[in-house]
Design a protein around this motif. Structure first.
Motif, PDB file in Angstrom:
ATOM      1  N   PRO A  39      46.730 -35.585  37.758  1.00  0.00           N
ATOM      2  CA  PRO A  39      47.713 -35.943  38.774  1.00  0.00           C
ATOM      3  C   PRO A  39      47.248 -35.500  40.156  1.00  0.00           C
ATOM      4  N   SER A  40      47.576 -36.299  41.160  1.00  0.00           N
ATOM      5  CA  SER A  40      47.227 -35.926  42.523  1.00  0.00           C
ATOM      6  C   SER A  40      48.245 -34.970  43.129  1.00  0.00           C
ATOM      7  N   ALA A  41      49.454 -34.952  42.581  1.00  0.00           N
ATOM      8  CA  ALA A  41      50.474 -34.028  43.061  1.00  0.00           C
ATOM      9  C   ALA A  41      51.566 -33.890  42.018  1.00  0.00           C
ATOM     10  N   PHE A  42      52.003 -32.663  41.800  1.00  0.00           N
ATOM     11  CA  PHE A  42      53.156 -32.390  40.951  1.00  0.00           C
ATOM     12  C   PHE A  42      54.324 -32.083  41.871  1.00  0.00           C
ATOM     13  N   THR A  43      55.364 -32.896  41.850  1.00  0.00           N
ATOM     14  CA  THR A  43      56.497 -32.679  42.744  1.00  0.00           C
ATOM     15  C   THR A  43      57.800 -32.503  41.985  1.00  0.00           C
ATOM     16  N   VAL A  44      57.767 -32.603  40.674  1.00  0.00           N
ATOM     17  CA  VAL A  44      58.972 -32.418  39.870  1.00  0.00           C
ATOM     18  C   VAL A  44      58.999 -30.996  39.319  1.00  0.00           C
ATOM     19  N   PRO A  45      59.999 -30.178  39.651  1.00  0.00           N
ATOM     20  CA  PRO A  45      60.078 -28.840  39.068  1.00  0.00           C
ATOM     21  C   PRO A  45      60.098 -28.898  37.549  1.00  0.00           C
ATOM     22  N   MET A  46      59.391 -27.983  36.919  1.00  0.00           N
ATOM     23  CA  MET A  46      59.310 -27.991  35.458  1.00  0.00           C
ATOM     24  C   MET A  46      59.526 -26.592  34.904  1.00  0.00           C
ATOM     25  N   ASP A  47      59.821 -26.538  33.635  1.00  0.00           N
ATOM     26  CA  ASP A  47      60.005 -25.274  32.929  1.00  0.00           C
ATOM     27  C   ASP A  47      58.629 -24.688  32.641  1.00  0.00           C
ATOM     28  N   VAL A  48      58.272 -23.591  33.322  1.00  0.00           N
ATOM     29  CA  VAL A  48      56.927 -23.045  33.162  1.00  0.00           C
ATOM     30  C   VAL A  48      56.720 -22.453  31.773  1.00  0.00           C
ATOM     31  N   CYS A  49      57.807 -22.132  31.073  1.00  0.00           N
ATOM     32  CA  CYS A  49      57.664 -21.604  29.714  1.00  0.00           C
ATOM     33  C   CYS A  49      57.206 -22.678  28.726  1.00  0.00           C
ATOM     34  N   LYS A  50      57.198 -23.937  29.173  1.00  0.00           N
ATOM     35  CA  LYS A  50      56.717 -25.020  28.309  1.00  0.00           C
ATOM     36  C   LYS A  50      55.242 -25.340  28.551  1.00  0.00           C
ATOM     37  N   LEU A  51      54.607 -24.588  29.455  1.00  0.00           N
ATOM     38  CA  LEU A  51      53.211 -24.868  29.761  1.00  0.00           C
ATOM     39  C   LEU A  51      52.253 -24.274  28.734  1.00  0.00           C
ATOM     40  N   ILE A  52      52.749 -23.386  27.885  1.00  0.00           N
ATOM     41  CA  ILE A  52      51.979 -22.922  26.735  1.00  0.00           C
ATOM     42  C   ILE A  52      52.893 -23.051  25.519  1.00  0.00           C
ATOM     43  N   GLY A  53      52.525 -23.905  24.574  1.00  0.00           N
ATOM     44  CA  GLY A  53      53.367 -24.189  23.422  1.00  0.00           C
ATOM     45  C   GLY A  53      53.434 -23.037  22.437  1.00  0.00           C
ATOM     46  N   SER A  54      54.441 -23.085  21.563  1.00  0.00           N
ATOM     47  CA  SER A  54      54.665 -22.012  20.592  1.00  0.00           C
ATOM     48  C   SER A  54      53.467 -21.813  19.670  1.00  0.00           C
ATOM     49  N   GLN A  55      52.870 -22.913  19.205  1.00  0.00           N
ATOM     50  CA  GLN A  55      51.717 -22.776  18.309  1.00  0.00           C
ATOM     51  C   GLN A  55      50.540 -22.126  19.025  1.00  0.00           C
ATOM     52  N   ASP A  56      50.317 -22.511  20.277  1.00  0.00           N
ATOM     53  CA  ASP A  56      49.235 -21.897  21.051  1.00  0.00           C
ATOM     54  C   ASP A  56      49.497 -20.413  21.256  1.00  0.00           C
ATOM     55  N   VAL A  57      50.751 -20.055  21.540  1.00  0.00           N
ATOM     56  CA  VAL A  57      51.087 -18.649  21.728  1.00  0.00           C
ATOM     57  C   VAL A  57      50.794 -17.863  20.449  1.00  0.00           C
ATOM     58  N   GLY A  58      51.164 -18.436  19.291  1.00  0.00           N
ATOM     59  CA  GLY A  58      50.901 -17.760  18.026  1.00  0.00           C
ATOM     60  C   GLY A  58      49.421 -17.523  17.797  1.00  0.00           C
ATOM     61  N   ARG A  59      48.596 -18.527  18.110  1.00  0.00           N
ATOM     62  CA  ARG A  59      47.146 -18.370  17.934  1.00  0.00           C
ATOM     63  C   ARG A  59      46.570 -17.351  18.909  1.00  0.00           C
ATOM     64  N   LEU A  60      47.044 -17.385  20.146  1.00  0.00           N
ATOM     65  CA  LEU A  60      46.519 -16.470  21.158  1.00  0.00           C
ATOM     66  C   LEU A  60      46.855 -15.022  20.832  1.00  0.00           C
ATOM     67  N   LEU A  61      48.072 -14.790  20.339  1.00  0.00           N
ATOM     68  CA  LEU A  61      48.516 -13.437  20.045  1.00  0.00           C
ATOM     69  C   LEU A  61      48.281 -13.053  18.588  1.00  0.00           C
ATOM     70  N   ARG A  62      47.717 -13.982  17.818  1.00  0.00           N
ATOM     71  CA  ARG A  62      47.396 -13.736  16.409  1.00  0.00           C
ATOM     72  C   ARG A  62      48.619 -13.269  15.625  1.00  0.00           C
ATOM     73  N   THR A  63      49.683 -14.049  15.734  1.00  0.00           N
ATOM     74  CA  THR A  63      50.916 -13.744  15.025  1.00  0.00           C
ATOM     75  C   THR A  63      51.519 -15.017  14.458  1.00  0.00           C
ATOM     76  N   GLN A  64      52.134 -14.905  13.298  1.00  0.00           N
ATOM     77  CA  GLN A  64      52.804 -16.047  12.693  1.00  0.00           C
ATOM     78  C   GLN A  64      54.230 -16.208  13.211  1.00  0.00           C
ATOM     79  N   SER A  65      54.689 -15.262  13.996  1.00  0.00           N
ATOM     80  CA  SER A  65      56.038 -15.332  14.579  1.00  0.00           C
ATOM     81  C   SER A  65      55.924 -15.237  16.099  1.00  0.00           C
ATOM     82  N   PRO A  66      55.458 -16.307  16.738  1.00  0.00           N
ATOM     83  CA  PRO A  66      55.254 -16.246  18.187  1.00  0.00           C
ATOM     84  C   PRO A  66      56.562 -15.999  18.934  1.00  0.00           C
ATOM     85  N   PRO A  67      56.524 -15.180  19.966  1.00  0.00           N
ATOM     86  CA  PRO A  67      57.745 -14.895  20.735  1.00  0.00           C
ATOM     87  C   PRO A  67      58.138 -16.087  21.603  1.00  0.00           C
TER      88      PRO A  67
END
Length: 500
Positions: free
Chosen positions: A321-349
């Motif tokens: 994208p050349s510009a992001f102008t729509v406010p977004m939920d920043v907590c959705k920029l890393i998905g739950s599955q990715d968080v689980g893999r990054l933190l090495r947990t089966q119960s991602p926060p």
């Protein structure tokens, strides 16, 4: 932050915010035993020693002019220090929140309260105007509402004295799109009536919760120059429309505007202004077609003439994208599955959203480790989604430059178990390829020399994003920590591309 003392008396404690003009610190005046705010001014890179000395001299002169402004509605400047080849402005520390933050959290203000805020800001501006100074960046983010009820106009850092150029005037239009008077967009220097227009636009936000002219930076510029002045509902509507009249001569005097605002603040109706001062929809005005540098940069995000509203514009050849102008939920920029893999947990926060002066952020902490992300803005912009590509490049470089200045930082993360501040050593700032359009990384190491935290900063179109990973475990290697932060950054880049 361990950065020593300025002038042997001001101890820098922690950053409060950052922007294109520099960084604001919470500091302590050890001589008078009080907390103050210190603004560190950033000078352009690549400046010759002579030009740098001239800029410092000019900055000091501007600060001296600002210090002469004495009014409860103007933030007090205590001292100016020149160290490390740049100026530092020592100011009173205000506690509270900006008008922009107040409206975002609590919604539109009652007309009487907004009128009181407007009257006090305009009285402060009148003091500045009487000494030949324009503010030039009146906006919701520069109106501060203190915990004790004061209304204070902040950031006179780009104020202009009549007949003088300023430190920030490098052939660029100064101010924030949507809050810059039409005549200044036309390349004219403006005057007190220009600040009055900006105050009208600021009070429009206070009353309605939205800007008078919305959209991208270029759309707001075009709307300011071509669209009729919007009229807010309620008793202040006609007055604000008059303050935002296209022609400066059609706007009310500061005295008349203050009287009208005070009347509404007292619970009465706004007085009718003289007919010569009433606002009408602008006709076709012959304008000086001077090119405004930042407006040209902002025009890169415009799809076609007449396009309005929020949008995301993709580049012609890539999926970026050349510009992001729509406010977004920043907590959705890393998905739950990715968080689980990054933190090495089966119960991602779940993500824990928060926000500060730098921008919205989200953290995913567990005991002993965590991932964090923040979408950043500079101090001159309402929110990250209003950043332009040009301003984001400046912010990115300023962040990179900031990390190279200091060898150690004070670090804490209570949610993962670090409840008391620890001093951490900074590693060398390194360039990262393949993340966003430009990126760098830096790590923090503890007393043993082992890396426990890795940061990745990247720019994608008009957004600057910081991603961090921290762990208290002994097993991960330094490279493991770096790679985890890198994977988190890559996941957020992909999420942004998908959102576009």
């Amino acid at each position: 932050m361990s950065a020593g003392r300025l002038a042997g008396r001001y101890s820098l404690l922690r950053p409060l915010g950052a922007g294109g003009m520099g960084k604001v610190w919470l500091a302590r005046d050890e001589m008078l035993e009080r907390e103050v705010a210190v603004k560190e001014l950033t000078l352009p890179e690549g400046t010759s020693p002579k030009d740098r000395a001239d800029l410092v001299t000019r900055a000091v002169r501007e600060a001296q002019a600002t210090a002469r402004l004495r009014h409860p509605g103007i933030v007090a400047l205590h001292d100016v220090v020149v160290e490390h080849e740049r100026p530092w402005l020592v100011m009173e520390l205000l506690r509270g929140r900006t008008l922009a933050e107040t409206v975002r959290e609590f919604g539109p203000m009652p007309p009487a309260y907004a009128a009181r805020v407007g009257a006090e800001v305009l009285e402060a501006l009148t003091v500045a105007h009487a000494q030949g100074m324009q503010h030039r960046d009146v906006k919701p983010g520069n109106v501060f509402l203190t915990d004790k009820g004061r209304v204070v106009l902040t950031d006179f850092g780009i104020a202009r004295q009549e007949g003088q150029a300023t430190l920030t005037e490098q052939g660029m239009m100064i101010g924030s799109p949507g809050f810059i008077a039409p005549e200044r967009l036309d390349g004219e220097p403006g005057g007190p009536a220009s600040d009055l227009w900006s105050l009208g636009a600021t009070l429009y936000v206070a009353l309605t919760g939205a800007s008078a002219y919305e959209g991208s930076a270029a759309q707001r510029v075009r709307a300011t120059l071509t669209q009729p002045v919007p009229v807010a509902p309620g008793p202040l509507g006609p007055l604000l429309a008059a303050m935002m009249a296209q022609r400066p001569a059609a706007r009310p005097s500061s005295h008349a505007a203050v009287e009208a605002l005070r009347q509404v603040a007292a619970g009465g109706p706004a007085p009718r202004l003289p007919s010569t001062q009433e606002v009408t929809a602008p006709g076709r005005v012959k304008r000086r077609r001077r090119v405004v540098i930042w407006a040209a940069a902002a025009a890169a995000v415009v799809v076609a003439a007449g396009t309005t509203g929020y949008f995301v514009l993709r580049g012609q050849e890539s999926g970026t994208p050349s510009a992001f102008t729509v406010p977004m939920d920043v907590c959705k920029l890393i998905g739950s599955q990715d968080v689980g893999r990054l933190l090495r947990t089966q119960s991602p926060p779940k993500g824990q959203p928060s926000s500060d002066e730098v921008g919205p952020k989200c953290g995913w902490p567990i005991s002993g480790s965590g991932v964090g992300l923040q979408v950043q803005k500079d101090s001159d912009t309402v929110d990250p989604w209003s950043m332009t590509v040009s301003s984001s490049r400046v912010l990115f470089q300023n962040q990179k430059r900031w990390w190279t200045k200091y060898d150690s930082v004070d670090w804490t993360w209570p949610e993962i178990g670090v409840k008391e501040s620890r001093t951490a050593k900074r590693t060398q700032v390194r360039q990262i390829d393949g993340v966003g359009e430009e990126a760098f990384g830096v790590e923090l190491a503890g007393s043993t020399g082992r890396v426990h935290t890795s940061y990745v900063y990247y720019r994608l179109a008009n957004l600057v994003v910081s991603v961090e990973y921290s762990t208290l475990a002994e097993r991960p290697t330094d490279e493991d920590v770096k790679q985890t932060a890198l994977k988190a950054a890559q996941a957020s880049v992909q999420a942004l591309r998908n959102a576009g």
